[in-house]
Scaffold this active site. Structure first.
Site, PDB file in Angstrom:
ATOM      1  CB  SER A  91      -2.922  -3.706   0.671  1.00  0.00           C
ATOM      2  OG  SER A  91      -3.263  -2.572  -0.089  1.00  0.00           O
ATOM      3  CG  HIS A 133       0.103   0.851   0.567  1.00  0.00           C
ATOM      4  ND1 HIS A 133      -0.995   1.079   1.376  1.00  0.00           N
ATOM      5  CD2 HIS A 133      -0.180  -0.246  -0.161  1.00  0.00           C
ATOM      6  CE1 HIS A 133      -1.896   0.121   1.139  1.00  0.00           C
ATOM      7  NE2 HIS A 133      -1.429  -0.677   0.217  1.00  0.00           N
TER       8      HIS A 133
END
Length: 314
Positions: free
Chosen positions: A94, A203
């Site tokens: 991430s 996400h």
């Protein structure tokens, strides 16, 4: 020369007081924090060392702090063993992808922290606090998780968000969707279904409204040729500098396939280095590729073990 792959942690790796012992030993730690703090006009080192924890854990603070912490540790590695390693590839979980882009020379530290500060702000405002979240589901495979999400989505959006390791998948969605998915997951045989302490459904498709303003931010920084390959979360592939901005925008609302990232990036590596605080990545990697030893670097004791391994003492 050791062939190494670099991995950079994401949110959840931060903790109050981190890097304090490394900072005593290596002045470059505080120098790196000063450089990053100046770029966004915020005293990051003070926040890391003194808190409060609630402020450290705010998405738009956590992200620049993690990138800076990873940058500081990467600088120590370069300083101590730079000529003894050859980096074959890198990937970041991430926000850790921005740390990887910095390490590869693609982004300057200043641009990296400015970008993730903006990214954190956009992610934080995309879905109002309390309306969305994430949960870790342990003990189900990806097909079972998809079926759980499909069933629970009758009450609200819920999707797979992080494929962290075999049997450990994180889902994201609306508060109602997450709550229902946790119930369905347990009925489907999940060992555990744990809501995570995060401020939003990262996400997932609920982050799409952050995409356009973030693309503008990405267009305003300088992109340089990489020193080594960086594998993107969005597709577990290497892209040209021209395509990187699109991959980073996609990453906001696409799942992080960490299993795929490790499998794609670790070919040819003798060892892996978790460049940043904590040991989350090392733990996940053990379950993804048992043949690859991942060394963590977030404290002096861990760092000494890595130095020993690189110098052939371990």
């Amino acid at each position: 020369m050791k062939q190494v792959v670099l991995y950079f942690p994401g949110q959840g790796a931060q903790q109050l007081g981190m890097l304090a012992d490394l900072a005593v030993q290596y002045p470059i730690v505080k120098q790196t924090f000063e450089q990053a703090s100046k770029a966004i006009n915020q005293d990051l080192w003070s926040l890391v060392q003194n808190g409060p924890a609630e402020e450290l854990n705010l998405t738009y603070n956590t992200q620049p702090i993690l990138v800076t912490a990873s940058a500081a540790i990467w600088r120590i590695i370069q300083q101590e063993v730079g000529d003894a390693i050859n980096v074959v590839a890198a990937a970041g979980h991430s926000v850790g992808e921005y740390s990887a882009l910095y390490a590869a020379g693609i982004l300057s530290l200043e641009d990296a922290v400015r970008l993730v500060k903006k990214r954190g702000e956009l992610m934080d405002t995309a879905v109002p606090a309390g309306e969305g979240g994430m949960a870790a589901i342990l003990g189900l495979d990806s097909e079972q998780i998809q079926a759980v999400c499909n069933e629970a989505s009758s009450v609200g959006v819920v999707e797979p968000a992080n494929f962290n390791a075999p049997g450990q998948i994180v889902i994201a969605g609306t508060a109602a969707g997450i709550k229902q998915a946790c119930i369905v997951a347990k009925e489907a045989g999940a060992k555990r279904a744990l809501p995570l302490q995060v401020s939003g459904p990262f996400h997932s498709s609920l982050m799409k409204q952050a995409a356009e303003p973030f693309l503008e931010a990405l267009a305003n920084v300088k992109w340089s040729a990489p020193a080594f390959d960086v594998y993107h979360n969005a597709n577990n592939a290497v892209s040209s500098v021209a395509d990187m901005q699109q991959r980073l925008v996609e990453q906001l609302y696409s799942p992080v396939n960490w299993i795929g990232a490790v499998e794609a990036s670790s070919a040819g590596a003798e060892l892996a280095i978790e460049v940043g605080p904590g040991k989350v990545i090392s733990g996940l990697n053990k379950r993804i590729n048992k043949e690859l030893t991942t060394y963590s670097t977030g404290d002096s004791a861990s760092f000494e073990k890595l130095l020993g391994a690189i110098k052939g003492e371990g």
